[in-house]
Motif scaffolding. Structure first.
Motif, PDB file in Angstrom:
ATOM      1  N   GLU A 184       0.834  -1.213   0.000  1.00 21.37           N
ATOM      2  CA  GLU A 184       0.000   0.000   0.000  1.00 21.37           C
ATOM      3  C   GLU A 184       0.862   1.254   0.000  1.00 21.37           C
ATOM      4  O   GLU A 184       0.584   2.226  -0.708  1.00 21.37           O
ATOM      5  CB  GLU A 184      -0.882   0.039   1.257  1.00 21.37           C
ATOM      6  CG  GLU A 184      -2.112  -0.841   1.221  1.00 21.37           C
ATOM      7  CD  GLU A 184      -2.830  -0.824   2.567  1.00 21.37           C
ATOM      8  OE1 GLU A 184      -3.866  -0.136   2.664  1.00 21.37           O
ATOM      9  OE2 GLU A 184      -2.325  -1.455   3.521  1.00 21.37           O
ATOM     10  N   LEU A 185       1.917   1.220   0.831  1.00 24.83           N
ATOM     11  CA  LEU A 185       2.784   2.386   0.938  1.00 24.83           C
ATOM     12  C   LEU A 185       3.582   2.594  -0.345  1.00 24.83           C
ATOM     13  O   LEU A 185       3.730   3.722  -0.816  1.00 24.83           O
ATOM     14  CB  LEU A 185       3.726   2.239   2.138  1.00 24.83           C
ATOM     15  CG  LEU A 185       3.031   2.299   3.506  1.00 24.83           C
ATOM     16  CD1 LEU A 185       4.001   1.883   4.616  1.00 24.83           C
ATOM     17  CD2 LEU A 185       2.507   3.697   3.786  1.00 24.83           C
ATOM     18  N   ASP A 186       4.079   1.480  -0.916  1.00 26.80           N
ATOM     19  CA  ASP A 186       4.841   1.567  -2.161  1.00 26.80           C
ATOM     20  C   ASP A 186       4.021   2.225  -3.259  1.00 26.80           C
ATOM     21  O   ASP A 186       4.509   3.055  -4.013  1.00 26.80           O
ATOM     22  CB  ASP A 186       5.272   0.166  -2.621  1.00 26.80           C
ATOM     23  CG  ASP A 186       6.412  -0.362  -1.753  1.00 26.80           C
ATOM     24  OD1 ASP A 186       6.973   0.450  -0.967  1.00 26.80           O
ATOM     25  OD2 ASP A 186       6.728  -1.560  -1.840  1.00 26.80           O
ATOM     26  N   LYS A 187       2.752   1.834  -3.297  1.00 21.08           N
ATOM     27  CA  LYS A 187       1.864   2.358  -4.340  1.00 21.08           C
ATOM     28  C   LYS A 187       1.793   3.893  -4.285  1.00 21.08           C
ATOM     29  O   LYS A 187       1.712   4.574  -5.292  1.00 21.08           O
ATOM     30  CB  LYS A 187       0.463   1.750  -4.162  1.00 21.08           C
ATOM     31  CG  LYS A 187      -0.205   1.497  -5.500  1.00 21.08           C
ATOM     32  CD  LYS A 187      -1.357   0.524  -5.495  1.00 21.08           C
ATOM     33  CE  LYS A 187      -2.500   0.956  -4.611  1.00 21.08           C
ATOM     34  NZ  LYS A 187      -3.475  -0.122  -4.371  1.00 21.08           N
ATOM     35  N   GLU A 188       1.840   4.417  -3.069  1.00 19.76           N
ATOM     36  CA  GLU A 188       1.776   5.875  -2.888  1.00 19.76           C
ATOM     37  C   GLU A 188       3.177   6.497  -2.873  1.00 19.76           C
ATOM     38  O   GLU A 188       3.304   7.700  -2.624  1.00 19.76           O
ATOM     39  CB  GLU A 188       1.064   6.213  -1.566  1.00 19.76           C
ATOM     40  CG  GLU A 188      -0.315   5.604  -1.390  1.00 19.76           C
ATOM     41  CD  GLU A 188      -1.352   6.150  -2.365  1.00 19.76           C
ATOM     42  OE1 GLU A 188      -1.196   7.318  -2.802  1.00 19.76           O
ATOM     43  OE2 GLU A 188      -2.294   5.411  -2.703  1.00 19.76           O
ATOM     44  N   GLU A 189       4.179   5.670  -3.064  1.00 15.50           N
ATOM     45  CA  GLU A 189       5.583   6.115  -2.990  1.00 15.50           C
ATOM     46  C   GLU A 189       5.904   6.801  -1.662  1.00 15.50           C
ATOM     47  O   GLU A 189       6.489   7.882  -1.616  1.00 15.50           O
ATOM     48  CB  GLU A 189       5.923   7.025  -4.178  1.00 15.50           C
ATOM     49  CG  GLU A 189       5.963   6.244  -5.490  1.00 15.50           C
ATOM     50  CD  GLU A 189       6.209   7.159  -6.691  1.00 15.50           C
ATOM     51  OE1 GLU A 189       6.929   8.145  -6.535  1.00 15.50           O
ATOM     52  OE2 GLU A 189       5.669   6.862  -7.763  1.00 15.50           O
ATOM     53  N   ILE A 190       5.476   6.161  -0.581  1.00 14.54           N
ATOM     54  CA  ILE A 190       5.715   6.704   0.762  1.00 14.54           C
ATOM     55  C   ILE A 190       6.659   5.782   1.516  1.00 14.54           C
ATOM     56  O   ILE A 190       6.472   4.572   1.525  1.00 14.54           O
ATOM     57  CB  ILE A 190       4.385   6.821   1.554  1.00 14.54           C
ATOM     58  CG1 ILE A 190       3.457   7.854   0.902  1.00 14.54           C
ATOM     59  CG2 ILE A 190       4.644   7.205   3.014  1.00 14.54           C
ATOM     60  CD1 ILE A 190       2.065   7.867   1.457  1.00 14.54           C
ATOM     61  N   THR A 191       7.682   6.394   2.136  1.00 12.50           N
ATOM     62  CA  THR A 191       8.526   5.604   3.051  1.00 12.50           C
ATOM     63  C   THR A 191       8.329   6.217   4.432  1.00 12.50           C
ATOM     64  O   THR A 191       8.429   7.441   4.595  1.00 12.50           O
ATOM     65  CB  THR A 191      10.028   5.729   2.690  1.00 12.50           C
ATOM     66  OG1 THR A 191      10.152   6.410   1.441  1.00 12.50           O
ATOM     67  CG2 THR A 191      10.709   4.395   2.692  1.00 12.50           C
ATOM     68  N   LEU A 192       8.031   5.373   5.404  1.00 13.26           N
ATOM     69  CA  LEU A 192       7.818   5.865   6.769  1.00 13.26           C
ATOM     70  C   LEU A 192       8.981   5.437   7.645  1.00 13.26           C
ATOM     71  O   LEU A 192       9.481   4.326   7.527  1.00 13.26           O
ATOM     72  CB  LEU A 192       6.517   5.299   7.343  1.00 13.26           C
ATOM     73  CG  LEU A 192       5.230   5.802   6.705  1.00 13.26           C
ATOM     74  CD1 LEU A 192       4.041   5.025   7.261  1.00 13.26           C
ATOM     75  CD2 LEU A 192       5.036   7.287   6.960  1.00 13.26           C
ATOM     76  N   LYS A 193       9.380   6.367   8.540  1.00 15.13           N
ATOM     77  CA  LYS A 193      10.488   6.031   9.442  1.00 15.13           C
ATOM     78  C   LYS A 193      10.026   5.069  10.522  1.00 15.13           C
ATOM     79  O   LYS A 193      10.720   4.150  10.895  1.00 15.13           O
ATOM     80  CB  LYS A 193      11.051   7.311  10.062  1.00 15.13           C
ATOM     81  CG  LYS A 193      12.056   7.989   9.151  1.00 15.13           C
ATOM     82  CD  LYS A 193      12.773   9.111   9.891  1.00 15.13           C
ATOM     83  CE  LYS A 193      12.919  10.310   8.965  1.00 15.13           C
ATOM     84  NZ  LYS A 193      12.374  11.540   9.496  1.00 15.13           N
TER      85      LYS A 193
END
Ligand code: 4AD
Ligand code: MG
Length: 451
Positions: A184-193
């Protein structure tokens, strides 16, 4: 037709024809007359329908109305000394918006607290609950306007916080983010710490206000606060509203004077604005009025313990005052009373030690009279970096979580003080309620978070 009508303005509409938009909260009828108790949000009035003064359909409509029918009613306002509100309405026409098909669950008298709480969404409509929420509104409004007059700036503290502001035993943890999948995060191009971070719902905005005083001098917040309270008492909610105030260059004594002034401003505003509400609540207002020109006594924690012991309460020299001791002490006074200088080990980490006795702190609780107990907690804050960190270490606190807070002592530290007032406790005292659950629209308690 005159300008828009509300029940609260009845005195300006005597002998005038008005249109009332509201609800039927009670009804009584006999062969030739029907009495409708009406409510429009601003107040209550009795409407009278006389059979031979209205059309047959209007009379029939009146007879068919059930509790909580919503209506638009046309009628004439007249003075009536016998009516509870002093006014009555002679009804000429009734338009129904909705007539409930089922019996209104709260129609009968005397329901138990559980039933009422389960039906809180309906219970709010009752006269007493109406009065309580209006007093609550008056208190909120008085706090804002008094503090504004006194030069305080409203600063909104966050609700989601990384660490405790008060004791860790009542912290309310919540996942900071939902457990999103990597996909899900990859799809939005989001990396969370730190997707697994835990946040805590705010217990008090105080620490953030301490940051804001270096920018604004005097500040306050007013917001929902949360405590995972294990206590099931008539004074504890898990979600409640607190006003915190904080001021730079203010020490313990002046901090108490600020609290006293605020409480008097609140009382004055409620007495001025809510006579009808206090009357519905059958509140003895002379007790409240008498407080306005009296000085609040200040007694030491040590003496308070002695007072409680004298009444055969089993309580130790360095114990916190529990609910029982508070009730006992606050019953002895006819004004709010400050209890000051509690033992350091039973209070929050940020309180400043008393220079005359370093085992105690420059703090106060303010107890409301008539057995209501604590309504405010306040203190002067420790402004010395070394003393503060030494004490935090002794309490096994993780200093890393508080680096930002310690910066406030590193850069431009100053003597400062503040306090927090619990809105529901204030409402409960001023309205003289058995339990704080009635003082908030939708109470959240140990075992209840519905409706
Ligand atoms: O005494 P407390 O815990 O003080 C503080 O949180 C400080 N940080 C405030 C400050 O100095 N800025 O809470 C303040 C007030 C209490 O006096 C009480 O009126 C109310 O908040 N309160 C509660 N009200 C309802 N339910 C609860 N569980 C409450 N806990 C505290
Ligand atoms: Mg307290």
């Amino acid at each position: 037709m005159e300008s828009k009508f509300f029940i609260k303005d009845s005195k300006d509409f005597i002998a005038k024809k008005v249109e009332l938009k509201g609800w039927v909260y009670n009804k009584r009828s006999s062969g030739s007359i029907a009495f409708l108790q009406l409510r429009d949000g601003t107040g209550f009035i009795q409407g009278v329908v006389v059979k031979n003064e209205v059309s047959p359909t209007t009379f029939e409509t009146a007879r068919n109305l059930t509790l909580e029918s919503s209506v638009i009613i046309t009628g004439l306002i007249r003075e009536d000394k016998r009516a509870p509100s002093g006014y009555e309405m002679s009804i000429v026409n009734i338009k129904t918006l909705q007539i409930p098909k089922e019996e209104y669950p709260l129609g009968k008298k005397d329901h138990g607290p559980d039933f009422l709480l389960n039906n809180r969404h309906l219970w709010l409509r009752s006269k007493r609950q109406w009065a309580i929420q209006r007093v609550r509104h008056a208190i909120i409004y008085a706090i804002y306007s008094h503090l504004e007059e006194e030069g305080f700036i409203k600063i909104d503290a966050p609700i989601l916080t990384p660490s405790a502001a008060e004791g860790t035993t009542t912290l309310f943890p919540v996942p900071y983010l939902p457990a999103w999948s990597d996909e899900e995060l990859d799809k939005e191009e989001i990396t969370l710490k730190s997707q697994n971070a835990v946040a805590y719902l705010s217990q008090s905005g105080q620490l953030y206000l301490e940051a804001a005083i270096a920018a604004h001098g005097k500040v306050f917040d007013f917001g929902p606060t949360f405590r995972a309270e294990k206590s099931k008492t008539r004074r504890h909610l898990s979600e409640f509203w607190m006003m915190d105030a904080e001021a730079a260059f203010v020490e313990h004594e002046e901090n108490m004077a600020t609290q006293e002034k605020l409480i008097k401003a609140i009382l004055k505003a409620v007495l001025d604005k809510c006579p009808e509400e206090l009357n519905i609540l059958e509140r003895d207002t002379t007790i409240l009025k008498n407080i306005l020109d009296k000085k609040f006594p200040i007694i030491n924690h040590q003496e308070a313990i002695k007072l409680a012991q004298k009444e055969n309460l089993s309580i130790g020299q360095r114990d916190d005052l529990g609910a029982e001791a508070e009730t006992l002490i606050s019953n002895k006074f006819d004004t709010p009373v400050f209890i000051q200088k509690y033992p350091k080990e039973i209070k929050a980490f940020y309180m400043k030690a008393d220079p005359k006795d370093s085992s105690r702190v420059l703090n106060n609780d303010l107890l409301a009279p008539e057995g209501f107990g604590e309504i405010i907690g306040g203190s002067q804050r420790e402004d010395n970096l070394e003393k503060l960190t030494a004490w935090m270490k002794e309490l096994n606190m993780n200093l890393k979580d508080y680096e930002w807070y310690l910066d406030l002592r590193r850069f431009g530290s100053i003597p400062h003080s503040g306090f927090g007032a619990g809105l529901e406790r204030l409402v409960a005292w001023i309205c003289k309620l058995e339990h704080v659950r009635e003082s908030i629209p939708f109470p959240r308690m140990l075992d209840r978070f519905t409706p």
